[in-house]
Design a protein around this motif. Structure first.
Motif, PDB file in Angstrom:
ATOM      1  N   ARG A 118      44.591  65.497  19.902  1.00  0.00           N
ATOM      2  CA  ARG A 118      46.039  65.375  20.344  1.00  0.00           C
ATOM      3  C   ARG A 118      46.760  66.462  20.615  1.00  0.00           C
ATOM      4  O   ARG A 118      47.618  66.767  21.387  1.00  0.00           O
ATOM      5  CB  ARG A 118      46.750  64.629  19.255  1.00  0.00           C
ATOM      6  N   GLU A 155      40.163  61.203  11.127  1.00  0.00           N
ATOM      7  CA  GLU A 155      41.616  61.698  11.450  1.00  0.00           C
ATOM      8  C   GLU A 155      41.680  63.189  11.883  1.00  0.00           C
ATOM      9  O   GLU A 155      42.480  63.511  12.658  1.00  0.00           O
ATOM     10  CB  GLU A 155      42.276  61.277   9.953  1.00  0.00           C
ATOM     11  N   THR A 156      41.007  63.920  11.405  1.00  0.00           N
ATOM     12  CA  THR A 156      40.925  65.459  11.671  1.00  0.00           C
ATOM     13  C   THR A 156      40.586  65.608  13.182  1.00  0.00           C
ATOM     14  O   THR A 156      41.355  66.482  13.902  1.00  0.00           O
ATOM     15  CB  THR A 156      40.046  66.261  10.741  1.00  0.00           C
ATOM     16  N   TRP A 198      40.769  63.579  15.559  1.00  0.00           N
ATOM     17  CA  TRP A 198      41.885  62.902  16.359  1.00  0.00           C
ATOM     18  C   TRP A 198      43.119  63.804  16.686  1.00  0.00           C
ATOM     19  O   TRP A 198      43.532  63.942  17.578  1.00  0.00           O
ATOM     20  CB  TRP A 198      42.267  61.496  15.744  1.00  0.00           C
ATOM     21  N   GLN A 199      43.464  64.214  15.290  1.00  0.00           N
ATOM     22  CA  GLN A 199      44.739  65.179  15.310  1.00  0.00           C
ATOM     23  C   GLN A 199      44.525  66.566  16.276  1.00  0.00           C
ATOM     24  O   GLN A 199      45.159  66.995  16.945  1.00  0.00           O
ATOM     25  CB  GLN A 199      45.227  65.720  13.971  1.00  0.00           C
TER      26      GLN A 199
END
Length: 75
Positions: free
Chosen positions: A54, A47-48, A50-51
């Motif tokens: 982005r 998640e980290t 991916w963020q």
């Protein structure tokens, strides 16, 4: 992946980002075993990353720890 798992062990040993060792211990206590805690750790890492991708920014270590703490029920 073995290399990623070894990297996670190293990060916990040197406590980088700061707080990862305590967050991981909290996950182990909450989940009851190391394997499930490692899966949560990997989910937060994914998640980290991916963020960060982005936002075209470097990974946010504090967001990583916050994710782990949330999964441990501490947030």
């Amino acid at each position: 992946c073995l290399s990623r798992g070894l990297g996670d062990v190293y990060k916990r040993q040197v406590n980088q980002p700061i707080g990862i060792a305590n967050a991981y211990q909290s996950l182990k206590l909450k989940r009851g075993n190391e394997m499930d805690a490692q899966h949560d750790l990997m989910d937060c890492l994914a998640e980290t990353i991916w963020q960060a991708q982005r936002a075209s920014q470097p990974p946010d270590g504090q967001a990583y720890i916050a994710c782990m703490n949330a999964k441990a029920g501490l947030a």
